[in-house]
Design a protein around this motif. Structure first.
Motif, mmCIF file in Angstrom:
data_model
loop_
_atom_site.group_PDB
_atom_site.id
_atom_site.type_symbol
_atom_site.label_atom_id
_atom_site.label_comp_id
_atom_site.label_asym_id
_atom_site.label_seq_id
_atom_site.Cartn_x
_atom_site.Cartn_y
_atom_site.Cartn_z
ATOM 1 N N CYS A 81 35.376 40.904 41.921
ATOM 2 C CA CYS A 81 35.893 40.692 40.558
ATOM 3 C C CYS A 81 37.340 40.215 40.586
ATOM 4 N N SER A 82 38.167 40.824 41.429
ATOM 5 C CA SER A 82 39.566 40.401 41.511
ATOM 6 C C SER A 82 39.691 38.994 42.062
ATOM 7 N N LEU A 83 38.867 38.654 43.020
ATOM 8 C CA LEU A 83 38.904 37.305 43.584
ATOM 9 C C LEU A 83 38.488 36.268 42.544
ATOM 10 N N LEU A 84 37.442 36.560 41.767
ATOM 11 C CA LEU A 84 37.036 35.646 40.692
ATOM 12 C C LEU A 84 38.133 35.513 39.636
ATOM 13 N N GLY A 85 38.777 36.630 39.299
ATOM 14 C CA GLY A 85 39.884 36.583 38.350
ATOM 15 C C GLY A 85 41.038 35.739 38.856
ATOM 16 N N MET A 86 41.339 35.853 40.151
ATOM 17 C CA MET A 86 42.414 35.053 40.734
ATOM 18 C C MET A 86 42.072 33.572 40.689
ATOM 19 N N ILE A 87 40.839 33.246 40.973
ATOM 20 C CA ILE A 87 40.417 31.841 40.926
ATOM 21 C C ILE A 87 40.511 31.304 39.505
ATOM 22 N N VAL A 88 40.045 32.077 38.523
ATOM 23 C CA VAL A 88 40.085 31.637 37.128
ATOM 24 C C VAL A 88 41.531 31.435 36.669
ATOM 25 N N ILE A 89 42.411 32.356 37.013
ATOM 26 C CA ILE A 89 43.810 32.268 36.595
ATOM 27 C C ILE A 89 44.476 31.029 37.172
ATOM 28 N N ASN A 90 44.214 30.745 38.421
ATOM 29 C CA ASN A 90 44.916 29.633 39.065
ATOM 30 C C ASN A 90 44.263 28.279 38.823
ATOM 31 N N LEU A 91 43.112 28.247 38.171
ATOM 32 C CA LEU A 91 42.511 26.970 37.792
ATOM 33 C C LEU A 91 42.996 26.473 36.433
ATOM 34 N N ILE A 92 43.693 27.317 35.695
ATOM 35 C CA ILE A 92 44.132 26.965 34.349
ATOM 36 C C ILE A 92 45.387 26.109 34.429
ATOM 37 N N ASP A 93 45.424 25.067 33.602
ATOM 38 C CA ASP A 93 46.595 24.212 33.516
ATOM 39 C C ASP A 93 47.690 24.961 32.752
ATOM 40 N N LYS A 94 48.845 25.111 33.375
ATOM 41 C CA LYS A 94 49.927 25.900 32.795
ATOM 42 C C LYS A 94 50.492 25.271 31.523
ATOM 43 N N LEU A 114 42.310 31.936 26.340
ATOM 44 C CA LEU A 114 41.133 32.779 26.467
ATOM 45 C C LEU A 114 40.710 32.913 27.934
ATOM 46 N N PHE A 115 40.692 31.796 28.659
ATOM 47 C CA PHE A 115 40.339 31.859 30.073
ATOM 48 C C PHE A 115 41.382 32.629 30.877
ATOM 49 N N LEU A 116 42.648 32.523 30.506
ATOM 50 C CA LEU A 116 43.680 33.303 31.173
ATOM 51 C C LEU A 116 43.450 34.792 30.939
ATOM 52 N N PHE A 117 43.094 35.149 29.717
ATOM 53 C CA PHE A 117 42.786 36.546 29.415
ATOM 54 C C PHE A 117 41.572 37.022 30.214
ATOM 55 N N ILE A 118 40.540 36.191 30.307
ATOM 56 C CA ILE A 118 39.344 36.564 31.071
ATOM 57 C C ILE A 118 39.693 36.762 32.543
ATOM 58 N N GLY A 119 40.541 35.889 33.081
ATOM 59 C CA GLY A 119 40.958 36.033 34.476
ATOM 60 C C GLY A 119 41.701 37.328 34.716
ATOM 61 N N MET A 123 40.622 40.740 36.908
ATOM 62 C CA MET A 123 41.478 41.376 37.905
ATOM 63 C C MET A 123 41.751 42.837 37.556
ATOM 64 N N ALA A 124 41.985 43.125 36.293
ATOM 65 C CA ALA A 124 42.206 44.512 35.876
ATOM 66 C C ALA A 124 40.931 45.339 36.058
ATOM 67 N N GLY A 125 39.787 44.734 35.773
ATOM 68 C CA GLY A 125 38.514 45.429 36.005
ATOM 69 C C GLY A 125 38.275 45.695 37.475
ATOM 70 N N GLY A 126 38.660 44.755 38.326
ATOM 71 C CA GLY A 126 38.535 44.973 39.762
ATOM 72 C C GLY A 126 39.417 46.107 40.240
ATOM 73 N N LEU A 127 40.654 46.166 39.737
ATOM 74 C CA LEU A 127 41.553 47.252 40.125
ATOM 75 C C LEU A 127 41.043 48.591 39.611
ATOM 76 N N ALA A 128 40.597 48.621 38.359
ATOM 77 C CA ALA A 128 40.054 49.861 37.803
ATOM 78 C C ALA A 128 38.790 50.280 38.542
ATOM 79 N N GLY A 129 37.958 49.327 38.911
ATOM 80 C CA GLY A 129 36.754 49.643 39.663
ATOM 81 C C GLY A 129 37.058 50.188 41.046
ATOM 82 N N SER A 130 38.084 49.644 41.699
ATOM 83 C CA SER A 130 38.421 50.141 43.033
ATOM 84 C C SER A 130 38.984 51.555 42.975
ATOM 85 N N VAL A 131 39.775 51.856 41.933
ATOM 86 C CA VAL A 131 40.286 53.221 41.776
ATOM 87 C C VAL A 131 39.131 54.178 41.470
ATOM 88 N N THR A 132 38.185 53.721 40.649
ATOM 89 C CA THR A 132 37.021 54.547 40.329
ATOM 90 C C THR A 132 36.182 54.833 41.567
#
Length: 184
Positions: A81-94, A114-119, A123-132
Motif C-alpha cells: 500500500c505504501s509503495l502504491l501510494g508513493m508511486i501515485v504521489i510521484n506521478l502527479i504533475d506538481k 484528489l489523486f494526491l489525497f489518494i496517494g 501511504m497512511a493506510g500502509g503505516l497504520a496497517g503496519s502498526v496494527t
C-alpha cells in the motif's frame, strides 16, 4: 519572550529559527539521491526480516518446536500500500496541484489534488496497517525480540517509504539552475 524585541518577527511560527543549510546548485540532486537511499533502506529492512523469517529454525534445546511466527502475506500488504501510494504521489504533475490553469481543463486541478489525497491515504493506510500488524501479530503474543523484529521492520519500512516520498516530492519541486522557462 526569549528573543529581544529587535529580533522578534510576529509572523514566525517557531521561536528558534531552523538552521539555514545552503546546498547550492546541487540541492535537487542531493534530495533525489536521499529519497532513493531511503527507499532502498526501507525495502532492504523488510526484505531482511522476510529472509530471516524464512530461515528461522527451532531452538537447539527443543528441536521439535517450530518457530512460532513467520512473515506472511499480511505483513507484505502495508508495504505494498505504501509503495502504491508513493508511486501515485510521484506521478502527479506538481503544476496541476498548485492550480496553474495552463492545461485548458478546469477540472485538472481538482483531479490532481484528489489523486494526491489518494496517494497520501494509501501511504497512511500502509503505516497504520503496519502498526496494527506489529501490535496484533507480534506484541500481543509476547514473542521474543527475534520474532518482534519482523513487525518493527515492517513499521520502519513504511516510515522510510513515507519519508522517501516526501523528500522526493520536495526535491522535484525545486528548480535547478539549468532549467529555463520559455514563454511566448
Amino acid at each position: 519572550m526569549a528573543l529581544p524585541r529587535s529580533h522578534y518577527d510576529p509572523r514566525r511560527v517557531c521561536i528558534n529559527p531552523f538552521p539555514g543549510i545552503s546546498l547550492g546548485k546541487h540541492r535537487r540532486t542531493i534530495g533525489i539521491y536521499l529519497a532513493g537511499g531511503l527507499f532502498a533502506l526501507a525495502n532492504w529492512t523488510f526484505l531482511d526480516a522476510a529472509v530471516l523469517s524464512a530461515h528461522a529454525h527451532p531452538p537447539y534445546t527443543e528441536p521439535q518446536i517450530p518457530p512460532p511466527v513467520h512473515v506472511t502475506f499480511v505483513d507484505w500488504l502495508p508495504g505494498i500500500c505504501s509503495l502504491l501510494g508513493m508511486i501515485v504521489i510521484n506521478l502527479i504533475d506538481k503544476d496541476r496541484v498548485q492550480g496553474h490553469e495552463d492545461f485548458g481543463d478546469a477540472r485538472a486541478v481538482w483531479r490532481a489534488r484528489l489523486f494526491l489525497f489518494i496517494g497520501f491515504a494509501l501511504m497512511a493506510g500502509g503505516l497504520a496497517g503496519s502498526v496494527t500488524v506489529l501490535v496484533l501479530k507480534y506484541i500481543l503474543h509476547h514473542y521474543t525480540e527475534q520474532y518482534t523484529y519482523y513487525g518493527y521492520a515492517n513499521v520502519s519500512q513504511n516510515v522510510a517509504l513515507m519519508l522517501s516520498a516526501i523528500v522526493l516530492w520536495i526535491s522535484q519541486s525545486v528548480s535547478t539552475e539549468y532549467e529555463y522557462t520559455l514563454s511566448i
